[in-house]
Scaffold this motif. Structure first.
Motif, mmCIF file in Angstrom:
data_model
loop_
_atom_site.group_PDB
_atom_site.id
_atom_site.type_symbol
_atom_site.label_atom_id
_atom_site.label_comp_id
_atom_site.label_asym_id
_atom_site.label_seq_id
_atom_site.Cartn_x
_atom_site.Cartn_y
_atom_site.Cartn_z
ATOM 1 N N CYS A 126 2.048 -0.591 10.148
ATOM 2 C CA CYS A 126 0.816 -0.661 9.352
ATOM 3 C C CYS A 126 0.753 -1.974 8.581
ATOM 4 O O CYS A 126 -0.260 -2.671 8.600
ATOM 5 N N GLU A 127 1.834 -2.301 7.893
ATOM 6 C CA GLU A 127 1.862 -3.493 7.052
ATOM 7 C C GLU A 127 1.713 -4.774 7.872
ATOM 8 O O GLU A 127 0.937 -5.656 7.521
ATOM 9 N N GLU A 128 2.448 -4.884 8.979
ATOM 10 C CA GLU A 128 2.421 -6.100 9.786
ATOM 11 C C GLU A 128 1.117 -6.277 10.564
ATOM 12 O O GLU A 128 0.780 -7.378 10.974
ATOM 13 N N SER A 129 0.384 -5.189 10.760
ATOM 14 C CA SER A 129 -0.852 -5.263 11.542
ATOM 15 C C SER A 129 -2.084 -5.473 10.674
ATOM 16 O O SER A 129 -3.203 -5.357 11.154
ATOM 17 N N GLY A 130 -1.888 -5.742 9.401
ATOM 18 C CA GLY A 130 -3.031 -5.912 8.512
ATOM 19 C C GLY A 130 -3.566 -4.593 8.002
ATOM 20 O O GLY A 130 -4.766 -4.429 7.823
ATOM 21 N N ASN A 131 -2.675 -3.640 7.798
ATOM 22 C CA ASN A 131 -2.985 -2.311 7.273
ATOM 23 C C ASN A 131 -3.867 -1.469 8.190
ATOM 24 O O ASN A 131 -4.758 -0.754 7.743
ATOM 25 N N LYS A 132 -3.569 -1.522 9.479
ATOM 26 C CA LYS A 132 -4.224 -0.623 10.427
ATOM 27 C C LYS A 132 -3.537 0.739 10.363
ATOM 28 O O LYS A 132 -2.342 0.830 10.102
ATOM 29 N N SER A 133 -4.296 1.785 10.625
ATOM 30 C CA SER A 133 -3.724 3.128 10.709
ATOM 31 C C SER A 133 -2.924 3.252 11.993
ATOM 32 O O SER A 133 -3.223 2.603 12.995
ATOM 33 N N VAL A 134 -1.903 4.107 11.953
ATOM 34 C CA VAL A 134 -1.057 4.329 13.119
ATOM 35 C C VAL A 134 -1.114 5.800 13.497
ATOM 36 O O VAL A 134 -1.021 6.681 12.638
ATOM 37 N N LEU A 135 -1.274 6.043 14.775
ATOM 38 C CA LEU A 135 -1.188 7.389 15.321
ATOM 39 C C LEU A 135 0.155 7.454 16.028
ATOM 40 O O LEU A 135 0.400 6.699 16.981
ATOM 41 N N LEU A 136 1.052 8.309 15.544
ATOM 42 C CA LEU A 136 2.417 8.395 16.059
ATOM 43 C C LEU A 136 2.613 9.708 16.794
ATOM 44 O O LEU A 136 2.357 10.777 16.246
ATOM 45 N N ALA A 137 3.061 9.614 18.035
ATOM 46 C CA ALA A 137 3.445 10.794 18.813
ATOM 47 C C ALA A 137 4.968 10.818 18.832
ATOM 48 O O ALA A 137 5.610 9.851 19.246
ATOM 49 N N LEU A 138 5.547 11.907 18.362
ATOM 50 C CA LEU A 138 6.993 11.982 18.160
ATOM 51 C C LEU A 138 7.563 13.218 18.849
ATOM 52 O O LEU A 138 7.167 14.343 18.540
ATOM 53 N N ALA A 139 8.478 13.011 19.790
ATOM 54 C CA ALA A 139 9.145 14.116 20.493
ATOM 55 C C ALA A 139 10.624 13.759 20.622
ATOM 56 O O ALA A 139 11.021 13.077 21.562
ATOM 57 N N LEU A 140 11.414 14.181 19.634
ATOM 58 C CA LEU A 140 12.827 13.808 19.574
ATOM 59 C C LEU A 140 13.736 15.018 19.720
ATOM 60 O O LEU A 140 13.500 16.064 19.117
ATOM 61 N N LYS A 141 14.815 14.853 20.494
ATOM 62 C CA LYS A 141 15.818 15.904 20.672
ATOM 63 C C LYS A 141 16.861 15.848 19.563
ATOM 64 O O LYS A 141 17.263 16.859 19.022
ATOM 65 N N PRO A 164 0.831 -1.204 0.000
ATOM 66 C CA PRO A 164 0.000 0.000 0.000
ATOM 67 C C PRO A 164 0.868 1.258 0.000
ATOM 68 O O PRO A 164 2.057 1.206 0.321
ATOM 69 N N THR A 165 0.249 2.362 -0.360
ATOM 70 C CA THR A 165 0.915 3.656 -0.211
ATOM 71 C C THR A 165 0.469 4.228 1.130
ATOM 72 O O THR A 165 -0.555 3.824 1.679
ATOM 73 N N PHE A 166 1.220 5.182 1.651
ATOM 74 C CA PHE A 166 0.929 5.729 2.964
ATOM 75 C C PHE A 166 0.826 7.241 2.893
ATOM 76 O O PHE A 166 1.613 7.893 2.221
ATOM 77 N N SER A 167 -0.162 7.770 3.600
ATOM 78 C CA SER A 167 -0.273 9.218 3.715
ATOM 79 C C SER A 167 -0.042 9.598 5.171
ATOM 80 O O SER A 167 -0.360 8.829 6.089
ATOM 81 N N THR A 168 0.541 10.751 5.365
ATOM 82 C CA THR A 168 0.775 11.245 6.719
ATOM 83 C C THR A 168 0.083 12.595 6.861
ATOM 84 O O THR A 168 0.000 13.369 5.901
ATOM 85 N N LYS A 169 -0.412 12.841 8.055
ATOM 86 C CA LYS A 169 -1.073 14.110 8.343
ATOM 87 C C LYS A 169 -0.696 14.530 9.755
ATOM 88 O O LYS A 169 -0.823 13.740 10.696
ATOM 89 N N ILE A 170 -0.219 15.762 9.896
ATOM 90 C CA ILE A 170 0.112 16.295 11.212
ATOM 91 C C ILE A 170 -1.192 16.730 11.873
ATOM 92 O O ILE A 170 -1.901 17.585 11.354
ATOM 93 N N LEU A 171 -1.495 16.122 13.010
ATOM 94 C CA LEU A 171 -2.727 16.460 13.728
ATOM 95 C C LEU A 171 -2.483 17.512 14.798
ATOM 96 O O LEU A 171 -3.377 18.290 15.123
ATOM 97 N N MET A 172 -1.258 17.524 15.345
ATOM 98 C CA MET A 172 -0.906 18.487 16.376
ATOM 99 C C MET A 172 0.600 18.688 16.348
ATOM 100 O O MET A 172 1.355 17.724 16.256
ATOM 101 N N GLY A 173 1.033 19.919 16.383
ATOM 102 C CA GLY A 173 2.460 20.209 16.380
ATOM 103 C C GLY A 173 2.896 20.885 15.100
ATOM 104 O O GLY A 173 2.084 21.251 14.255
ATOM 105 N N LYS A 174 4.198 21.024 14.972
ATOM 106 C CA LYS A 174 4.791 21.729 13.835
ATOM 107 C C LYS A 174 4.790 20.836 12.598
ATOM 108 O O LYS A 174 5.275 19.708 12.642
ATOM 109 N N ASP A 175 4.249 21.348 11.502
ATOM 110 C CA ASP A 175 4.173 20.584 10.247
ATOM 111 C C ASP A 175 5.412 20.883 9.405
ATOM 112 O O ASP A 175 5.469 21.865 8.686
ATOM 113 N N GLU A 176 6.417 20.013 9.536
ATOM 114 C CA GLU A 176 7.659 20.150 8.782
ATOM 115 C C GLU A 176 7.813 18.948 7.859
ATOM 116 O O GLU A 176 7.436 17.826 8.227
ATOM 117 N N PRO A 177 8.389 19.137 6.666
ATOM 118 C CA PRO A 177 8.532 18.025 5.714
ATOM 119 C C PRO A 177 9.277 16.815 6.286
ATOM 120 O O PRO A 177 8.890 15.676 6.043
#
Length: 122
Positions: free
Chosen positions: A87-102, A60-73
């Protein structure tokens, strides 16, 4: 007889690039929630959704959307690299990712991906 929880969660922590990195994966019936933090906070919230064309064979192809936070490429690139396998291993379930990296670099992203894999619930 103990009742099994509807929501399952698993977590791991490791020093990546000298910074404590925590990962929590929670699986719901139709989504998977993955938190990756080096701040102890949720940070940017990204939705990663697989799109499958019914007549087409292949991944499948994947789309990403920023729901909260800074939208940077680069945030979109990190999100796809970190959780498309989920997504692929779970049978194509959507993933909600929270990312806070230094500190973000290729080696750290690879190590974080392995840390996510260690929390596999799908």
């Amino acid at each position: 007889m103990a009742a099994e929880s509807i929501v399952r969660s698993k977590q791991a922590a490791e020093a990546i690039g000298g910074i404590l990195t925590e990962v929590v994966c929670t699986i719901f019936s139709d989504h998977i929630f993955v938190v990756v933090t080096q701040y102890g906070k949720i940070g940017t919230l990204i939705s990663v959704t697989p799109h499958i064309v019914s007549n087409e064979v292949g991944k499948p192809t994947f789309s990403t959307k920023i729901l909260m936070g800074k939208d940077e490429p680069l945030t979109h690139v990190y999100a796809k690299h970190l959780v498309t396998f989920v997504c692929e291993e779970s049978g194509n379930k959507s993933v909600l990712l929270a990312l806070a990296l230094k500190d973000v670099n290729l080696d750290n992203i690879k190590s974080i991906k392995q840390l996510i894999q260690s929390c596999r619930l799908w």
